[in-house]
Write a protein that holds these residues in place. Structure first.
Motif, mmCIF file in Angstrom:
data_model
loop_
_atom_site.group_PDB
_atom_site.id
_atom_site.type_symbol
_atom_site.label_atom_id
_atom_site.label_comp_id
_atom_site.label_asym_id
_atom_site.label_seq_id
_atom_site.Cartn_x
_atom_site.Cartn_y
_atom_site.Cartn_z
ATOM 1 N N UNK C 219 6.464 1.540 8.907
ATOM 2 C CA UNK C 219 7.796 1.949 8.469
ATOM 3 C C UNK C 219 8.832 0.932 8.917
ATOM 4 N N UNK C 220 9.568 0.400 7.968
ATOM 5 C CA UNK C 220 10.573 -0.616 8.274
ATOM 6 C C UNK C 220 11.967 -0.093 7.999
ATOM 7 N N UNK C 221 12.915 -0.999 7.765
ATOM 8 C CA UNK C 221 14.303 -0.617 7.536
ATOM 9 C C UNK C 221 14.438 0.458 6.465
ATOM 10 N N UNK C 222 15.264 1.457 6.741
ATOM 11 C CA UNK C 222 15.481 2.515 5.774
ATOM 12 C C UNK C 222 14.254 3.373 5.571
ATOM 13 N N UNK C 223 13.337 3.371 6.558
ATOM 14 C CA UNK C 223 12.086 4.126 6.513
ATOM 15 C C UNK C 223 11.265 3.774 5.276
ATOM 16 N N UNK C 224 11.353 2.486 4.866
ATOM 17 C CA UNK C 224 10.570 2.049 3.721
ATOM 18 C C UNK C 224 9.210 1.580 4.206
ATOM 19 N N UNK C 225 8.240 1.612 3.308
ATOM 20 C CA UNK C 225 6.898 1.166 3.678
ATOM 21 C C UNK C 225 6.870 -0.356 3.803
ATOM 22 N N UNK C 226 6.379 -0.861 4.931
ATOM 23 C CA UNK C 226 6.242 -2.306 5.118
ATOM 24 C C UNK C 226 4.898 -2.564 5.773
ATOM 25 N N UNK C 227 4.526 -3.826 5.853
ATOM 26 C CA UNK C 227 3.308 -4.184 6.582
ATOM 27 C C UNK C 227 3.646 -4.300 8.066
ATOM 28 N N UNK C 228 2.651 -4.056 8.915
ATOM 29 C CA UNK C 228 2.932 -4.075 10.368
ATOM 30 C C UNK C 228 3.541 -5.385 10.834
ATOM 31 N N UNK C 229 3.096 -6.522 10.261
ATOM 32 C CA UNK C 229 3.603 -7.798 10.760
ATOM 33 C C UNK C 229 5.038 -8.089 10.313
#
Lengths: 673, 172, 233, 256
Positions: C219-229
């Motif tokens: 979970x990245x900015x704005x609770x969007x799906x991102x890759x861990x790296x």
């Protein structure tokens, strides 16, 4: 079975011991110990006596800190490694052990200020990487040394900060380029730009010139203050239609139209007048002159003759805030000047024929109004009905406190993630961050960018305690700009465009008026105002020849002599008695011995750097001469006249000699030269 | 009496009597000793490190010692009262000495009376002479003398945390 | 081993523990199989192991502490919210649920239900004895699974909560795959031995781990799906 | 004689001294009685039974997860108490104290790391412990109540970890707690009130810090120690640790 358990227990215990011992060991190997060892070796080597060498060599390793509970509870541990900062014997030692170079605050005030307030970084830290703040999660990393003067500006908020030339220059540039027209900043809430009014555009400018100018002002005038906007071609058309559709103010229109009916003047006479009046003290013509006012080399291609004539007659009617003084030209003289400007100072490659008047299109003009608002043109150019508009740029007041995480780097992934780099890129090329940004390009030189960034980085909201506030200007001097009748005269001749009074005024002239009354005699001043002459030939800026009437000159001279005084400067160096002949002779010997004539003209010979002293007795008060000789750098540090460290007697003698030099050879001493 | 065997013996557990050769007993003892010894050393070391941990390395308090100034600032016969540090610095024919200005009775700050050359406490009327001895009043003890020494820059340093025997005058 | 002669009654009376009473039917043998276990003294056998355990826990934590520093970000600033603002990792499963469900459900209802469910585990009737699911009879199980599917699929789809739906269906598939004893397939037989509480707990652990892992690493900015790296950038 | 100087002689003399025997009343020689006494008469060990099943010592039996969480609790208590020596629960000192630990205090960073990593490990280990107990069926009678105590201990562990999260007063702490307490807010009727009481106000501020500090350092640890003691005592009273299910255990119809 149990033997195995016993082996496991023994091994486990040994590993337990070893791992637990690792933590204090790691602690004992912290990097500052190494720096302190190296410092002790260096300092002992350079110590002036064996006793001191022993004392420094036996100092224990420990964390040193400067703690200021009264200054936001600051703790700076920089001195843990930078141990030599206040030790003059370590001047020139390799980093980080060297002595801090002497400035107004270092090393004397080190205990009051610490290090981080000026340099940035993380004072609490005791490791190099953390202390210099180059790690994540520390908002204020070390300030790059080119911008160091920004820190001076956090307390010294005036336009001129002593010992901070880059900061002062940056602040001047920000005023010059009218940054505060679009951006609000603390202390500049009332700022208004000096850009010309656009109210007489149809009578003044030609549409083709406006088009070229909007495209790139610097291409027409290297000193242009107006930046280059990225206006779409369609928008440019609309904008021109808008500007030419606005009816000129009735008052101005009648002046310009009246001027248009006058007969043309004599350009050759005008050129002589132009030189006599020393217009190039402010304006540049063909590469010569000062750049504090618009360049005039091609003014004939820009403005109509009628407008030029009307403007020269009374500049303040066109722009109440113009720094241009009103000259007391006769009607013919004004016509000659206007003829010179419009006939000689124009682009000869252009066809001379008259452009037909521009016919504005009302629909496009309406569009143009939107363009005018969009780019915030009203910020600099006053426009009717737009005075209440919000500034279009973001506020700059606490720019230096911004966190890097809150900055939008846009397309500039090439930049290091620091505030300084971001501000630098914004000033250099604002359009590079994202398409469609409205901030124009100022095309500054690298050094100018550095200065502006320094000034911007000084805009911090972080206050300093009262006891750290810099002492303001000496209270026994005048700080107020004159009001009343004299004030109107000051305004008419725009004295403050060039001269400083107290905290306001321009710095074109090297003679601030704040204590002018203590410096020069009233009579000399009056004659000078009537017929100004060159005092220092080496300076490009001269006092303009206003053709002032006698009454005005008398009133200004009286006012200056009575009001612009500094009580710490005695009026007379000799306590009322005339200087003795022996003193004059001794002073002459000193004058010769010190080689004053290498800079000053006295009689027939002398250098040109300093002001001539042949008439010093007529011009200067003896008290001022003595005061000056005590410390020539007293009011400006860049004064070249050396401080010879003269004794009281020598000063009186030298003053006696200089103050008896008169133009009128009434004094026998003058004749001997 | 047989209750008090050694812990090493106790750890010779039941049910492994098959390791019957003589050296194995030595190895067992050795391993047990290593285990207990290392464990004890680790615990002792951890205790020592913990003790060091609670010993602060930087202090946010005024330093107990302060620089009074060069020796020449204190000519013979002067009594200098350092108000902030509550210390008298007294110079006489013997040399310089420093003395606490805190009354030994109830901790009021005493004052030097130059006309009578005594140190008097304003609270309960204790009077001390210039050696700090009690001349009168309720004070139970004489004023303590504090250490005076020279620092690297040849300035006098008074350390209020070190009390020295009365009469130890600094000569320099 | 199955002994028809015995009916062992588990006693719920705490004072009688740990005894068990065997009721022997009169027509059967009195022989009750009894396990005898070898015992050792606590000191030193257990105590030494405990000391070694303590040492190794300290060793491992100390090694971790020597090489990895605990995070410390900038000083708390109420004016600047980091994006994303994350709760401690053990609450990230809940925070992830908040992304799908209204706060009352994800923040209050679900955790409360989880705690209540955990507490009643030992008291619930279904759980009194370890009964494998398939001993209920395959019809009941099939009906149960089907009705569960009918409730769960539309409900979770409504909230787009695939993260919970997928493991739920996977668990159901595994139950469907399992077979009552005796069965030749070893895996299916093994699965057939799992009790209902075990299935529920396993499902809960899988969902909780999945939600926590996604919340922590994906979970990245704005609770969007991102890759861990991409998170640490 | 060399023997007289050997450590064992000293040890022998010491263990026979009156002082020693007034504190430790029994020896630990190779007799069952003494070994029993070692457990009986020791305050710290008497929660153990005198004898344990040999099988219970095996790793597969319990994976020592309860023991590991107890060891972690010990590390947390020791490092936590030491850290308290340098901690001021106020704004902004709390954050500055973290910097002090990092930069000036000897082994300060190490101790903070120990505390932090142990706290994370604790949450994980306690959760695994619960799973182990569940899959081994160790919650079944007579251990029902000890399971409930375990659930309470898990909740306390989470609360301790969570209250400790705020104490460094950095961005991570501040926003994690802000997010967490906003979840509480969703509780119908009581949500706002609980949050208000927890934070001592409506925002995460100085009041919240001191409340979390008191909860983290005094209230919750006291509760944890109390319940953990009960939990461990019940392990013994409920018949010792329960290992994996016996092969036949769950198929015994007679259990019904």
């Amino acid at each position: 079975m149990t033997n195995r358990l016993r082996v496991v227990f023994a091994t486990s215990s040994v590993v337990f011991l070893v791992v637990l011992a690792a933590a204090p060991l790691k602690n004992a190997l912290r990097e500052y110990h190494g720096y302190q060892r190296e410092y002790r070796r260096l300092a002992a080597e350079r110590a002036p006596s064996a006793r001191l060498a022993r004392a420094v060599a036996s100092r224990p390793d420990r964390i040193e800190q400067i703690w200021n509970p009264g200054f936001g509870n600051r703790v700076d541990r920089c001195v843990t490694c930078h141990q030599g900062v206040s030790e003059p014997t370590l001047a020139g030692a390799p980093a980080p052990f060297g002595f801090h170079s002497e400035t107004a605050h270092t090393p004397v005030d080190l205990d009051q200020f610490g290090c981080v307030f000026c340099h940035g970084g993380q004072g609490l830290a005791t490791t190099a990487a953390e202390a210099h703040g180059l790690t994540r999660h520390w908002p204020t990393p070390l300030l790059p040394s080119v911008y160091l003067e920004a820190s001076c500006g956090r307390c010294h908020r005036g336009a001129q900060a002593s010992e901070a030339p880059r900061l002062s220059k940056g602040r001047q540039l920000m005023e010059r380029y009218a940054c505060y027209s679009c951006h609000l900043a603390r202390g500049y809430e009332a700022y208004t730009a000096e850009a010309p009014s656009l109210s007489a555009t149809p009578l003044k400018l030609r549409a083709s010139w406006v088009r070229a100018w909007l495209k790139d002002p610097k291409a027409l005038n290297a000193n242009a203050r107006m930046p280059r906007f990225r206006i779409e071609p369609g928008e440019t058309d609309a904008l021109i239609n808008y500007l030419f559709s606005r009816p000129p103010a009735v008052e101005l229109a009648s002046r310009i139209e009246a001027a248009a009916t006058e007969p043309p003047g004599d350009a050759a006479k005008g050129e002589v007048l132009f030189r006599e009046s020393r217009c190039i003290s402010c304006h540049t013509v063909e590469g010569k002159g000062n750049d504090s006012a618009p360049e005039l080399s091609l003014v004939g291609s820009k403005a109509s003759r009628a407008w030029l004539l009307a403007f020269v007659r009374d500049p303040s009617a066109f722009n109440p805030r113009t720094p241009m003084p009103a000259f007391d030209f006769t009607p013919e003289e004004a016509r000659d000047i206007a003829a010179y400007l419009s006939e000689e100072l124009r682009d000869f490659s252009e066809p001379a024929q008259q452009e037909s008047p521009f016919q504005p299109n009302q629909r496009l003009a309406e569009e143009g109004r939107k363009v005018f608002l969009k780019y915030g043109c009203f910020g600099c150019h006053p426009m009717e009905g737009m005075s209440g508009q919000e500034k279009i740029g973001p506020e700059l007041s606490a720019l230096a406190d911004k966190k890097v995480s809150s900055l939008d780097f846009g397309r500039r992934s090439d930049l290091p993630k620091t505030l300084a780099a971001w501000v630098g890129a914004k000033v250099t090329e604002p359009s590079s961050f994202a398409p469609g940004l409205k901030m124009p390009t100022f095309s500054l030189q690298t050094e100018e960018v550095t200065s502006v960034v320094t000034a911007l980085l000084s805009l911090s909201g972080e206050g300093v305690p009262d006891e750290y506030q810099p002492i303001s200007a000496s209270p026994n001097r005048v700080t107020a700009v004159p009001a009343g009748d004299v004030g109107r005269l000051f305004d008419r001749y725009r004295c403050l465009s060039c001269h400083i009074v107290g905290a306001s005024g321009g710095d074109i002239s090297t003679a601030p008026l704040t204590f002018e009354g203590s410096k020069v005699t009233r009579d000399w001043l009056e004659s000078y105002l009537l017929t100004p002459y060159t005092i220092r030939g080496i300076l490009p800026e001269r006092m303009p020849f206003f053709r002032m009437n006698a009454g005005d000159a008398k009133r200004i001279a009286d006012y200056i002599a009575d009001v612009f005084l500094d009580d710490s400067i005695p009026s007379d160096a000799f306590g009322g008695r005339p200087p003795a002949q022996e003193e004059v002779a001794a002073g002459e010997r000193t004058y010769t011995r010190l080689g004053c004539n290498s800079c000053h003209i006295l009689g027939q010979a002398g250098g040109y750097y300093g002001p001539p002293l042949s008439d010093a007795g007529d011009r200067l008060k003896s008290g001022w001469i003595a005061y000056w000789l005590e410390n020539p750098q007293r009011w400006r540090e860049d004064v070249r006249c050396p401080n010879y460290g003269l004794s009281r007697e020598q000063i009186v003698e030298l003053t006696a000699f200089v103050s008896t030099r008169h133009k009128i050879a009434a004094d026998p001493a003058a004749g001997s030269q | 009496m047989s209750d008090n065997g050694s812990i090493e013996k106790a750890l010779e557990l039941q049910g492994d009597g098959e390791a019957g050769d003589g050296s194995s007993v030595d190895r067992r003892t050795f391993l047990t000793r290593i285990g207990i010894g290392a464990c004890a050393a680790a615990c002792g070391g951890a205790g020592a490190v913990a003790l060091d941990f609670i010993h602060p390395k930087v202090l946010f308090e005024p330093s107990p010692s302060f620089v009074a100034g060069r020796r020449s600032l204190f000519p013979e016969g002067t009594v200098f009262f350092e108000r902030e540090k509550k210390v008298y610095i007294i110079a006489d024919s013997r040399g310089v000495y420093a003395m606490s200005a805190v009354c030994t009775h109830l901790g009021c700050i005493t004052r030097f009376r130059s006309e009578s050359r005594v140190i008097a406490c304003p609270c309960h009327g204790s009077v001390f002479n210039m050696e700090g001895d009690v001349m009168g009043g309720p004070a139970p003890r004489s004023l303590p003398w504090l250490e005076v020494r020279l620092n690297e820059r040849e300035e006098l340093v008074v350390d209020t945390s070190v009390i020295i025997p009365a009469g130890t005058v600094f000569k320099a | 081993m199955k002994d028809e002669s015995l009916d062992i009654v588990e006693s719920a009376d705490p004072m009688s523990v740990p005894k068990r009473v065997a009721l022997v039917r009169p027509d059967l043998s009195l022989a009750v199989p009894r396990r005898r276990e070898e015992q050792v003294t606590t000191f030193p056998h257990l105590i030494v192991r405990e000391v070694i355990l303590l040492q190794w826990v300290v060793i491992l934590i100390a090694l971790a502490s020597l090489f990895w520093d605990a995070p410390l970000e900038g000083i708390a600033d109420p004016l600047e919210t980091p994006n994303p603002a994350k709760a401690p990792w053990y609450f990230l499963g809940l925070q992830e649920l908040l992304h799908y469900f209204p706060p009352v459900v994800a923040g209050v209802l679900i955790p409360t239900l989880v705690v209540i469910a955990l507490i009643i585990i030992p008291y619930a009737r279904v759980n009194r004895a370890p009964v494998a699911l398939w001993s209920w009879g395959s019809k009941r199980v099939t009906i149960g699974l089907l009705s569960l599917t009918i409730v769960v699929v539309p409900l979770l789809s409504l909230f787009h909560c695939w993260v919970v739906l997928v493991p739920t269906l996977a668990c159901e598939a595994l139950i469907g795959l399992s077979r009552p004893l005796p069965h030749p397939g070893r895996l299916r037989a093994w699965l057939g031995l799992r009790t209902l509480p075990q299935w529920i707990m396993t499902w809960f652990v899988i969902v909780a781990c999945l939600l926590t892992i996604i919340g922590t690493f994906f979970r990245g900015p704005g609770w969007s799906l991102v890759w861990p790296w991409e998170i640490s950038l | 004689m060399r023997i007289e100087l050997s450590p064992s002689v000293w040890w022998y003399a010491l263990s026979r001294s009156e002082l020693w025997r007034s504190i430790i009343r029994h020896g630990v020689t190779d007799s069952s009685r003494n070994r029993s006494l070692a457990i009986f008469q020791n305050f710290f060990l008497h929660m153990h039974p005198v004898k344990v099943r040999r099988k219970a010592l095996e790793v597969r039996h319990t994976y020592y997860l309860g023991g590991i969480s107890l060891a972690l609790t010990a590390i947390l208590a020791a490092s936590g108490i030491l850290l308290m020596f340098y901690y001021h629960p106020s704004v902004p000192e709390a954050y500055m104290d973290m910097k002090e630990l990092q930069f000036t205090v000897d082994i300060g960073t190490f101790l903070r790391n120990m505390h932090r990593w142990s706290a994370h490990a604790m949450v994980l280990v306690v959760f695994l412990h619960m799973l182990r107990v569940f899959y081994h069926g160790a919650f079944r009678p007579p251990r029902q109540f000890n399971w409930v105590l375990g659930v309470v201990l898990l909740t306390l562990t989470l609360l301790l970890s969570y209250t400790g999260y705020l104490l460094p007063w950095d961005q991570l702490a501040y926003w994690a707690v802000t997010v967490g307490t906003n979840m509480v807010r969703a509780t119908p009727v009581l949500g706002e009130r609980i949050r208000f009481l927890l934070l001592g106000g409506n925002i995460v501020g100085a009041n919240a810090l001191i409340r979390f500090y008191v909860l983290h350092c005094v209230a919750l640890p006291l509760l944890l120690v109390l319940i953990a003691a009960l939990h461990i005592w019940r392990v013994r009273k409920d018949g010792g640790v329960k290992g994996p299910l016996a092969e036949d255990e769950e198929t015994l119809e007679v259990y019904r």
